[in-house]
Design a protein around this motif. Structure first.
Motif, mmCIF file in Angstrom:
data_model
loop_
_atom_site.group_PDB
_atom_site.id
_atom_site.type_symbol
_atom_site.label_atom_id
_atom_site.label_comp_id
_atom_site.label_asym_id
_atom_site.label_seq_id
_atom_site.Cartn_x
_atom_site.Cartn_y
_atom_site.Cartn_z
ATOM 1 N N LEU A 1 29.541 -18.841 -4.836
ATOM 2 C CA LEU A 1 28.836 -17.740 -5.494
ATOM 3 C C LEU A 1 28.149 -16.796 -4.518
ATOM 4 N N GLY A 2 28.092 -17.214 -3.264
ATOM 5 C CA GLY A 2 27.431 -16.374 -2.257
ATOM 6 C C GLY A 2 25.916 -16.378 -2.402
ATOM 7 N N VAL A 3 25.360 -17.541 -2.794
ATOM 8 C CA VAL A 3 23.920 -17.684 -2.961
ATOM 9 C C VAL A 3 23.450 -18.889 -2.158
ATOM 10 N N THR A 4 22.132 -19.093 -2.115
ATOM 11 C CA THR A 4 21.597 -20.266 -1.422
ATOM 12 C C THR A 4 21.781 -21.507 -2.293
ATOM 13 N N VAL A 5 21.635 -22.661 -1.675
ATOM 14 C CA VAL A 5 21.750 -23.917 -2.413
ATOM 15 C C VAL A 5 20.649 -23.997 -3.468
ATOM 16 N N SER A 6 19.449 -23.537 -3.133
ATOM 17 C CA SER A 6 18.353 -23.594 -4.111
ATOM 18 C C SER A 6 18.635 -22.680 -5.304
ATOM 19 N N THR A 7 19.255 -21.534 -5.070
ATOM 20 C CA THR A 7 19.628 -20.647 -6.178
ATOM 21 C C THR A 7 20.703 -21.293 -7.035
ATOM 22 N N ALA A 8 21.671 -21.935 -6.402
ATOM 23 C CA ALA A 8 22.713 -22.633 -7.153
ATOM 24 C C ALA A 8 22.100 -23.727 -8.013
ATOM 25 N N SER A 9 21.145 -24.468 -7.458
ATOM 26 C CA SER A 9 20.464 -25.520 -8.214
ATOM 27 C C SER A 9 19.705 -24.934 -9.398
ATOM 28 N N ALA A 10 19.043 -23.805 -9.173
ATOM 29 C CA ALA A 10 18.294 -23.155 -10.257
ATOM 30 C C ALA A 10 19.231 -22.666 -11.354
ATOM 31 N N LEU A 11 20.382 -22.117 -10.973
ATOM 32 C CA LEU A 11 21.356 -21.658 -11.970
ATOM 33 C C LEU A 11 21.855 -22.823 -12.814
ATOM 34 N N LEU A 12 22.120 -23.948 -12.162
ATOM 35 C CA LEU A 12 22.588 -25.134 -12.884
ATOM 36 C C LEU A 12 21.509 -25.656 -13.823
ATOM 37 N N ALA A 13 20.279 -25.721 -13.338
ATOM 38 C CA ALA A 13 19.176 -26.205 -14.173
ATOM 39 C C ALA A 13 18.986 -25.297 -15.383
ATOM 40 N N SER A 14 19.057 -23.998 -15.154
ATOM 41 C CA SER A 14 18.915 -23.033 -16.239
ATOM 42 C C SER A 14 20.024 -23.207 -17.278
ATOM 43 N N GLY A 15 21.235 -23.362 -16.802
ATOM 44 C CA GLY A 15 22.362 -23.541 -17.703
ATOM 45 C C GLY A 15 22.260 -24.811 -18.517
ATOM 46 N N HIS A 16 21.804 -25.879 -17.885
ATOM 47 C CA HIS A 16 21.661 -27.154 -18.596
ATOM 48 C C HIS A 16 20.533 -27.088 -19.621
ATOM 49 N N ARG A 17 19.444 -26.384 -19.288
ATOM 50 C CA ARG A 17 18.355 -26.204 -20.265
ATOM 51 C C ARG A 17 18.862 -25.445 -21.476
ATOM 52 N N ALA A 18 19.617 -24.375 -21.240
ATOM 53 C CA ALA A 18 20.151 -23.571 -22.347
ATOM 54 C C ALA A 18 21.091 -24.404 -23.211
ATOM 55 N N LYS A 19 21.904 -25.224 -22.577
ATOM 56 C CA LYS A 19 22.816 -26.088 -23.341
ATOM 57 C C LYS A 19 22.051 -27.101 -24.176
ATOM 58 N N SER A 20 20.965 -27.626 -23.622
ATOM 59 C CA SER A 20 20.190 -28.627 -24.356
ATOM 60 C C SER A 20 19.524 -28.018 -25.585
ATOM 61 N N ARG A 21 19.334 -26.698 -25.581
ATOM 62 C CA ARG A 21 18.751 -26.010 -26.736
ATOM 63 C C ARG A 21 19.822 -25.537 -27.708
ATOM 64 N N GLY A 22 21.059 -25.918 -27.469
ATOM 65 C CA GLY A 22 22.122 -25.570 -28.401
ATOM 66 C C GLY A 22 22.932 -24.354 -28.017
ATOM 67 N N GLY A 23 22.626 -23.745 -26.877
ATOM 68 C CA GLY A 23 23.398 -22.587 -26.430
ATOM 69 C C GLY A 23 24.628 -23.010 -25.653
ATOM 70 N N THR A 24 25.264 -22.048 -25.041
ATOM 71 C CA THR A 24 26.460 -22.333 -24.256
ATOM 72 C C THR A 24 26.138 -22.552 -22.793
ATOM 73 N N GLY A 25 24.899 -22.266 -22.419
ATOM 74 C CA GLY A 25 24.498 -22.407 -21.028
ATOM 75 C C GLY A 25 24.437 -21.084 -20.306
ATOM 76 N N THR A 26 24.844 -20.021 -20.959
ATOM 77 C CA THR A 26 24.771 -18.704 -20.337
ATOM 78 C C THR A 26 23.512 -17.998 -20.809
ATOM 79 N N PRO A 27 22.887 -17.199 -19.949
ATOM 80 C CA PRO A 27 21.627 -16.572 -20.311
ATOM 81 C C PRO A 27 21.649 -15.780 -21.607
ATOM 82 N N CYS A 28 22.742 -15.097 -21.901
ATOM 83 C CA CYS A 28 22.773 -14.282 -23.112
ATOM 84 C C CYS A 28 22.758 -15.130 -24.372
#
Length: 139
Positions: free
Chosen positions: A30-57
């Protein structure tokens, strides 16, 4: 941020992880830092746990952004739909439709009353907050 196909970085990170990529490999792809990649994954998993698809929208309790949900509810209200009909059409709780219509109508009334009325109601609200929760208000 989306790519040319409309896919977000979060969705791409989740897809790479699903294929077994490490956080370092995801970051490099993705051309980002490891910490950014980790944050993106955490964000996606949180969204999925709330019933979304894991994407911000898709974040939000009902799989739709708050502004889009408010707009959809108010459009249906303006069409003359009841709270129950709105709830059924949008697959939300009736109470949610009632609350959103109430505060949207209140805000519209404040704006229609003019700047002076809006300023007075804002000042009254701030005074009430200062009295009830002085610890939350700065001097």
């Amino acid at each position: 941020m989306t790519n040319d196909t409309g896919e977000t970085r979060t969705a791409r990170a989740l897809a790479l992880q699903a294929r077994g990529a490490s956080n370092r490999q995801i970051a490099d792809a993705l051309g980002v830092t490891v910490s950014t990649a980790s944050a993106l994954l955490a964000s996606g998993h949180r969204a999925k746990s709330r019933g979304g698809t894991g994407t911000p929208c898709e974040r939000g309790k009902y799989g739709i952004g708050t502004a889009a949900l408010e707009t959809a509810i108010m459009d249906l209200w303006d069409e003359g739909k009841s709270y129950g009909q709105i709830a059924e059409l949008l697959n939300i709780r009736r109470e949610t439709a009632e609350k959103i219509v109430a505060y949207m109508r209140e805000g519209a009334t404040d704006l229609a009353s003019g700047e002076a009325a809006t300023a007075r109601s804002s000042a009254a609200l701030l005074d009430a907050l200062r009295r009830a929760h002085p610890e939350r208000c700065s001097a």
